[in-house]
Write a protein that holds these residues in place. Structure first.
Motif, short mmCIF file in Angstrom:
data_model
loop_
_atom_site.label_atom_id
_atom_site.label_comp_id
_atom_site.label_asym_id
_atom_site.label_seq_id
_atom_site.Cartn_x
_atom_site.Cartn_y
_atom_site.Cartn_z
N ARG A 148 2.45 10.74 4.51
CA ARG A 148 1.58 10.76 3.69
C ARG A 148 2.03 11.11 2.12
NH1 ARG A 148 -0.77 12.47 8.16
NH2 ARG A 148 -3.05 11.64 8.62
N PHE A 149 1.54 10.28 1.29
CA PHE A 149 2.09 10.22 -0.07
C PHE A 149 0.58 10.65 -1.14
CE2 PHE A 149 4.78 7.53 2.10
CZ PHE A 149 6.00 8.19 1.75
N ASP B 161 -4.23 8.25 -2.73
CA ASP B 161 -3.63 8.94 -1.52
C ASP B 161 -3.15 7.85 -0.28
OD1 ASP B 161 -3.76 11.40 -2.64
OD2 ASP B 161 -5.61 11.98 -1.68
N VAL B 162 -2.01 7.66 0.00
CA VAL B 162 -1.40 6.87 1.03
C VAL B 162 -1.08 7.34 2.21
CG1 VAL B 162 0.23 5.02 1.22
CG2 VAL B 162 -1.09 5.26 -1.11
N THR B 163 -1.51 6.78 3.22
CA THR B 163 -0.92 6.84 4.46
C THR B 163 -0.12 5.71 5.13
OG1 THR B 163 -2.78 8.37 5.10
CG2 THR B 163 -1.60 7.62 7.00
N PHE C 175 4.67 0.62 6.92
CA PHE C 175 3.34 -0.25 7.11
C PHE C 175 2.44 0.53 6.41
CE2 PHE C 175 5.82 -2.10 10.49
CZ PHE C 175 5.42 -3.85 10.10
N VAL C 176 1.49 0.12 5.43
CA VAL C 176 0.73 0.62 4.60
C VAL C 176 -0.71 0.76 5.88
CG1 VAL C 176 -0.88 0.95 2.72
CG2 VAL C 176 1.53 0.16 2.49
N LEU C 177 -1.21 2.04 6.03
CA LEU C 177 -2.32 2.13 6.63
C LEU C 177 -3.49 2.37 5.86
CD1 LEU C 177 -0.95 4.42 9.79
CD2 LEU C 177 -1.15 2.04 9.62
N GLU C 178 -3.51 3.34 5.01
CA GLU C 178 -4.72 3.51 4.14
C GLU C 178 -4.15 3.70 2.78
OE1 GLU C 178 -6.21 7.08 5.54
OE2 GLU C 178 -7.05 6.48 7.17
#
Length: 622
Positions: free
Chosen positions: A34-35, A102-104, A53-56
């Motif tokens: 997570r970022f 926010d990135v998962t 791979f971008v999930l969210e």
């Protein structure tokens, strides 16, 4: 969690056909990371050992242009694979990626990535093609020759562009070849060779082959790689389609043709390119009054120089009167002779957008002081004041002769130092003429002051210096700048494009004659006393008016040339005016210096408007 990852991989379009067992193996090595908003997932130029791979969430792909400015390549969301280029090519990161929110993401290391590539030819081919496309898109985005093309359409341009590796010593283009290919240098250096022209070295961001494409004539140069390099190659049909569809790009290449080959004209099949290049480069929508719709010019540092030198002159004057010490008298003499001329040259230089280095300007100033002053003095003593029947400056023939001799001596210095055909802009002549004139004025003031100081009259010496300092903007620098502008109109090949018909030759004659006339009227003693000073101020004001009009015209020509070659600047000028912080940041940045011709360009320019070559951050020297 492992099952969820496998399901995600199974449904991903890039992984269709990969056996489930291989997907499960890859999933077993993956981790969910997570970022937070604003955090960098990867940095350009760093080693790359994994991809995501971008999930969210959404990420933004950034790169740096040749001048160090950040360029946004894309915004990517769910399902996007990022960072794979470094894994495929075994190279450092070609772009940086930052989280917009926010990135998962799923983290895939190099070993798992390579196993997936081996297990699925479709995956490997898709990744290779996508990486190739992103690479070319990034390369095209770094060069401003395509900056007028929207980014979404620039990706389409990447699809029709071929990447070609070139070995050192390989000849990619020969003089006389047909006009069917346009080359852009994505890395490395090339030497252009021609039997009739001097050799030119081009580097990253530069291009060649455009002259033949624009004029529909055989290639006029040969291109040889100076080291292992890489090119982006475009065919003639694609090149013509881009020019016909994007007017700003047409104007860029019209300007490039005028820079590199002013003797050639655009082929008629391109329609109104010549007109586009001359007239349409003016911004169509003006910005708020604080920017004036023009390219940002350098800050007015001449004011700081005036305070420093002026303060030093005041201090030396006070100490010279108070102590009567010869050291302070000499200091006052030297500083007083320089303060007006140096500040005036700095003021004129601040109006120039595309100037040469201060060192070259100083060489003109000092050369005029060292050469023009003795030359004029010997000529006047030999041909003028040696005559016993000379009536002095109350006879009009004497000031006329002095004006002719002194302006000719100063212009000889200008002509010698500005030889080589690089005086492309009117402002070049104005600035170098002002420097030559003020170098002459500085020594003249010091000589006049010395003649009074040598008699022990400190007050008289300082009075002469102060009067000449205050009047210096009205004299030599203004006259020689005007005369040099006339010489420019007479000999510069671009003058025909800027001034129609015989007006160029009319200005070539009228401006030097105006300078001589102003000089003569300044020296002519037809009245005395206070009225004499008033007449000098009036003559000086007339000269300043002419100089102001020349500076205004020269500044406009520079703006047109810069925005024609750098349409991104024109587009930014039409946007909302920058805030105070951005304005201060822009002022703090140093101008870019072209490694080919040493021209100082605005910090945000991508191509030099004097020679047409790409500007690069960190190449200010060399």
């Amino acid at each position: 969690m492992s099952f969820d990852i496998v399901e995600f991989l199974k449904n991903h379009t890039l992984l269709h056909g990969v056996p489930e067992m291989e997907l499960a193996k890859a999933a077993s090595t993956m981790q969910t990371v997570r970022f937070t908003e604003g955090e960098w997932l990867m940095h350009e130029g760093k080693e790359g050992h994994h991809c995501y791979f971008v999930l969210e969430g959404t990420v933004q792909v950034h790169t740096r242009s040749l001048i160090g400015k950040q360029v946004v390549l894309a915004e990517l969301g769910y399902g996007a694979l990022i960072g794979e280029i470094a894994l495929i090519r075994n190279e450092k990161r070609t772009a940086g990626i930052r989280a917009l929110n926010d990135v998962t993401a799923l983290c895939l290391d190099r070993a798992a990535f390579e196993k997936l590539a081996e297990a699925s030819p479709h995956f490997h081919e898709s990744m290779t093609y996508a990486a190739e496309l992103r690479m070319k898109h990034g390369m095209l985005s770094k060069a401003s020759i395509w900056s007028a093309i929207p980014d979404s359409e620039l990706r389409g341009l990447a699809e029709i562009t071929v990447r070609r590796r070139v070995k050192r010593g390989e000849t990619v283009l020969r003089e006389g070849d047909p006009a069917d290919t346009f080359y852009m240098i994505s890395s490395g250096r090339f030497e252009l060779r021609s039997a009739s022209e001097r050799r030119t070295v081009l580097g990253t961001g530069d291009y060649f082959g455009e002259i033949a494409m624009l004029t529909l004539q055989p290639q006029t140069v040969s291109a040889v790689a100076l080291g292992d390099s890489e090119l982006l190659v475009m065919g003639r049909a694609e090149f013509q389609a881009i020019l016909s569809y994007y007017p700003p790009v047409r104007r860029q290449f019209a300007e490039v043709l005028r820079i590199r080959r002013p003797d050639l004209s655009m082929d008629a099949s391109y329609g109104s390119l010549e007109k586009d290049g001359q007239e349409a480069a003016v911004p169509s929508r003006r910005v708020p009054s604080d920017t004036g719709g023009k390219v940002s010019r350098r800050p007015a540092r001449w004011i700081d120089l005036l305070f420093v030198l002026g303060g030093a002159f005041v201090g030396c004057t006070v100490l010279a009167v108070w102590t009567q010490h010869p050291l302070w008298r000499i200091a006052a003499l030297l500083v007083g002779g320089m303060v007006g001329p140096v500040t005036f040259v700095a003021y004129v230089r601040s109006s120039q957008l595309l100037g040469f280095s201060p060192a070259r300007l100083a060489s003109v100033f000092l050369s005029s002081a060292a050469v023009a002053v003795p030359l004029a003095w010997m000529a006047e003593r030999h041909w003028l004041f040696a005559r016993t029947d000379s009536a002095g400056f109350s006879e009009w023939t004497v000031p006329l002769s002095v004006a002719l001799i002194e302006e000719a001596a100063k212009l000889i210095v200008c002509a010698v130092l500005l030889r080589g055909g690089r005086m492309r802009f009117l402002m070049d002549a104005v600035v170098f003429g002002a420097a030559a004139g003020m170098g002459f004025a500085a020594i003249e003031s010091i000589v006049y002051g010395w003649s009074y100081g040598g008699q022990g009259a400190t007050g008289d010496m300082l009075a002469v210096l102060w009067v000449r300092t205050l009047l210096s903007p009205l004299g030599h620098g203004t006259w020689t700048a005007i005369a040099a502008a006339g010489i420019w109109y007479g000999y510069n090949r671009r003058s025909a494009a800027l001034v129609r018909g015989s007006r160029a030759w009319l200005l070539a004659l009228a401006l030097p004659l105006s300078a001589v006339l102003l000089h003569m009227l300044w020296d002519y003693h037809f009245i005395v006393g206070v009225w004499r000073v008033l007449s000098m101020v009036t003559v000086g004001a007339g000269g300043l008016l002419i100089l102001y009009l020349l500076i205004r015209k020269g500044a406009r020509d520079e703006d047109m040339a810069v925005t024609a070659l750098n349409p991104l600047l024109q587009r930014e000028a039409a946007d909302e005016a920058p805030g105070l912080g951005e304005q201060l940041e822009a002022k703090a940045r140093s101008p870019l210096i072209c490694s080919a011709c040493r021209t100082q360009s605005p910090p945000d320019a991508r191509y030099c408007a004097r020679c047409g070559q790409a500007l690069k951050l960190g190449r200010q020297s060399g």
